[in-house]
Motif scaffolding. Sequence first.
Motif, PDB file in Angstrom:
ATOM      1  N   GLY A 103       0.814  -1.208   0.000  1.00 24.27           N
ATOM      2  CA  GLY A 103       0.000   0.000   0.000  1.00 24.27           C
ATOM      3  C   GLY A 103       0.849   1.259   0.000  1.00 24.27           C
ATOM      4  N   VAL A 104       1.920   1.230   0.790  1.00 21.72           N
ATOM      5  CA  VAL A 104       2.830   2.384   0.813  1.00 21.72           C
ATOM      6  C   VAL A 104       3.500   2.564  -0.547  1.00 21.72           C
ATOM      7  N   GLU A 105       3.959   1.461  -1.149  1.00 21.51           N
ATOM      8  CA  GLU A 105       4.617   1.558  -2.458  1.00 21.51           C
ATOM      9  C   GLU A 105       3.645   2.061  -3.526  1.00 21.51           C
ATOM     10  N   GLU A 106       2.424   1.541  -3.508  1.00 19.78           N
ATOM     11  CA  GLU A 106       1.428   1.967  -4.501  1.00 19.78           C
ATOM     12  C   GLU A 106       1.081   3.438  -4.313  1.00 19.78           C
ATOM     13  N   ALA A 107       0.925   3.856  -3.045  1.00 14.01           N
ATOM     14  CA  ALA A 107       0.620   5.260  -2.792  1.00 14.01           C
ATOM     15  C   ALA A 107       1.778   6.150  -3.252  1.00 14.01           C
ATOM     16  N   HIS A 108       3.010   5.684  -3.020  1.00 16.02           N
ATOM     17  CA  HIS A 108       4.176   6.459  -3.454  1.00 16.02           C
ATOM     18  C   HIS A 108       4.243   6.543  -4.981  1.00 16.02           C
ATOM     19  N   MET A 109       4.004   5.431  -5.659  1.00 16.06           N
ATOM     20  CA  MET A 109       4.049   5.448  -7.124  1.00 16.06           C
ATOM     21  C   MET A 109       2.970   6.355  -7.690  1.00 16.06           C
ATOM     22  N   LEU A 110       1.770   6.302  -7.086  1.00 12.75           N
ATOM     23  CA  LEU A 110       0.688   7.176  -7.545  1.00 12.75           C
ATOM     24  C   LEU A 110       1.071   8.634  -7.332  1.00 12.75           C
ATOM     25  N   GLU A 111       1.609   8.940  -6.160  1.00 11.68           N
ATOM     26  CA  GLU A 111       2.021  10.312  -5.879  1.00 11.68           C
ATOM     27  C   GLU A 111       3.142  10.743  -6.828  1.00 11.68           C
ATOM     28  N   PHE A 112       4.068   9.815  -7.117  1.00 11.54           N
ATOM     29  CA  PHE A 112       5.170  10.126  -8.017  1.00 11.54           C
ATOM     30  C   PHE A 112       4.653  10.402  -9.431  1.00 11.54           C
ATOM     31  N   GLN A 113       3.691   9.600  -9.879  1.00 13.01           N
ATOM     32  CA  GLN A 113       3.104   9.822 -11.202  1.00 13.01           C
ATOM     33  C   GLN A 113       2.366  11.159 -11.254  1.00 13.01           C
ATOM     34  N   LYS A 155      15.011  23.728 -10.785  1.00  7.06           N
ATOM     35  CA  LYS A 155      15.469  23.640  -9.399  1.00  7.06           C
ATOM     36  C   LYS A 155      14.299  23.385  -8.457  1.00  7.06           C
ATOM     37  N   ALA A 156      13.182  24.082  -8.700  1.00  8.02           N
ATOM     38  CA  ALA A 156      12.009  23.885  -7.847  1.00  8.02           C
ATOM     39  C   ALA A 156      11.482  22.460  -7.974  1.00  8.02           C
ATOM     40  N   ARG A 157      11.498  21.928  -9.193  1.00 10.49           N
ATOM     41  CA  ARG A 157      11.036  20.550  -9.389  1.00 10.49           C
ATOM     42  C   ARG A 157      11.943  19.564  -8.647  1.00 10.49           C
ATOM     43  N   GLN A 158      13.255  19.792  -8.733  1.00  8.73           N
ATOM     44  CA  GLN A 158      14.191  18.901  -8.054  1.00  8.73           C
ATOM     45  C   GLN A 158      14.003  18.964  -6.541  1.00  8.73           C
ATOM     46  N   GLN A 159      13.797  20.164  -6.015  1.00  4.87           N
ATOM     47  CA  GLN A 159      13.575  20.308  -4.581  1.00  4.87           C
ATOM     48  C   GLN A 159      12.287  19.621  -4.144  1.00  4.87           C
ATOM     49  N   ASP A 160      11.222  19.791  -4.937  1.00  3.05           N
ATOM     50  CA  ASP A 160       9.964  19.111  -4.615  1.00  3.05           C
ATOM     51  C   ASP A 160      10.130  17.597  -4.688  1.00  3.05           C
ATOM     52  N   LEU A 161      10.902  17.142  -5.671  1.00  2.00           N
ATOM     53  CA  LEU A 161      11.135  15.701  -5.793  1.00  2.00           C
ATOM     54  C   LEU A 161      11.900  15.177  -4.585  1.00  2.00           C
ATOM     55  N   GLU A 162      12.906  15.916  -4.156  1.00  3.21           N
ATOM     56  CA  GLU A 162      13.672  15.483  -2.985  1.00  3.21           C
ATOM     57  C   GLU A 162      12.795  15.426  -1.743  1.00  3.21           C
ATOM     58  N   ARG A 163      11.889  16.407  -1.598  1.00  2.00           N
ATOM     59  CA  ARG A 163      10.969  16.368  -0.456  1.00  2.00           C
ATOM     60  C   ARG A 163      10.031  15.176  -0.546  1.00  2.00           C
ATOM     61  N   LEU A 164       9.555  14.898  -1.760  1.00  2.00           N
ATOM     62  CA  LEU A 164       8.662  13.747  -1.941  1.00  2.00           C
ATOM     63  C   LEU A 164       9.373  12.449  -1.580  1.00  2.00           C
ATOM     64  N   LEU A 165      10.607  12.290  -2.071  1.00  2.00           N
ATOM     65  CA  LEU A 165      11.359  11.062  -1.793  1.00  2.00           C
ATOM     66  C   LEU A 165      11.707  10.951  -0.299  1.00  2.00           C
ATOM     67  N   GLN A 166      12.027  12.088   0.309  1.00  2.00           N
ATOM     68  CA  GLN A 166      12.345  12.062   1.740  1.00  2.00           C
ATOM     69  C   GLN A 166      11.114  11.672   2.551  1.00  2.00           C
ATOM     70  N   ARG A 167       9.949  12.197   2.150  1.00  2.00           N
ATOM     71  CA  ARG A 167       8.717  11.836   2.843  1.00  2.00           C
ATOM     72  C   ARG A 167       8.420  10.340   2.677  1.00  2.00           C
ATOM     73  N   TYR A 168       8.687   9.831   1.480  1.00  2.00           N
ATOM     74  CA  TYR A 168       8.484   8.394   1.240  1.00  2.00           C
ATOM     75  C   TYR A 168       9.419   7.565   2.113  1.00  2.00           C
ATOM     76  N   HIS A 169      10.698   7.953   2.187  1.00  2.00           N
ATOM     77  CA  HIS A 169      11.644   7.202   3.018  1.00  2.00           C
ATOM     78  C   HIS A 169      11.259   7.283   4.494  1.00  2.00           C
ATOM     79  N   ASN A 170      10.763   8.456   4.921  1.00  2.00           N
ATOM     80  CA  ASN A 170      10.342   8.589   6.313  1.00  2.00           C
ATOM     81  C   ASN A 170       9.156   7.678   6.622  1.00  2.00           C
ATOM     82  N   VAL A 171       8.177   7.666   5.710  1.00  2.00           N
ATOM     83  CA  VAL A 171       6.998   6.814   5.907  1.00  2.00           C
ATOM     84  C   VAL A 171       7.401   5.347   5.911  1.00  2.00           C
ATOM     85  N   LYS A 172       8.277   4.993   4.977  1.00  2.00           N
ATOM     86  CA  LYS A 172       8.711   3.600   4.892  1.00  2.00           C
ATOM     87  C   LYS A 172       9.469   3.189   6.150  1.00  2.00           C
TER      88      LYS A 172
END
Length: 284
Positions: free
Chosen positions: A86-96, A225-242
């Motif tokens: 569920g976490v992986e699917e939610a992350h993939m959906l959010e990433f898409q 740069k803004a996209r990269q920063q948002d991506l890093e925040r998204l990935l960090q949030r995913y790692h924190n949740v995981k």
Amino acid sequence: KEFRTNCARPRERIPARRARSSMEEVSDSAIKEFLTILEEHKKTCEREGKYLEADVAKRRLEELKSHEEHRRQEGLRSRQIAQRLGVEEAHMLEFQQFNAAWDAKMEEYEQRATELLEAMRQRHILDHQEFGRKAAAEPPRKPKFSTELLDLRRIEVTLARQGEYAEAQKVKLQADATEAAELERLGEARQQQLASAEAKLVARQEHELNALRQRIQSGAEEQRKARQQDLERLLQRYHNVKAELDAQQNAERLRHRKGLVGLSSSQASAVMSSRLSSPRVGRS
């Protein structure tokens, strides 16, 4: 086979086959009640000296407890796998969704930039055309002749007044040739002046176009740069949740081994969903 004994039992006889076939369908509370009944039956047989019956009940109780423990372990394993999926699917959906939103934003920016460049080019074309119309419509300036030419014209007039027409004609031809040469030089100077003004106009327009391109490039770089920063925040949030889910599941497995009750799957899933659905900080 059923338990056959003359021992007193708090309830009716327990059919073993029926108990085995219905283990997966009954609830946890029903299973606990069933094990309690079987434990009471064993103790009753023990008190009444029916040791063979008590041994049968004991072995059956151990079998059921082992089966129940296996069922609980498999249930825990399946539930935790479902949570991780569920976490992986939610992350993939959010990433898409993240990529789709940023792709649309950057495409819109590029389209707007193209429109601005084209609008400026069209304005420059109109300005150039207007420059040409003004240059063509400008009335010719009165030429400023040289002192030499003016002197020749005065001599020509003076000779004509004195009746010396032959000499006047010679001077006139000389003056006409000088005037033609000076008019040609003045025309060339006017053309050079117009060419210089046109070159300045083109240079100014090119400068404006380059400045706009630079602003567009800077804006695009800021977006990247803004996209990269948002991506890093998204990935960090995913790692924190995981990591949080891993810690919760490890604790749940530990509690299970100790016979404690951990979080239910619905509670864990709710926690993970709330973590993944936390608002993102975006940039325009």
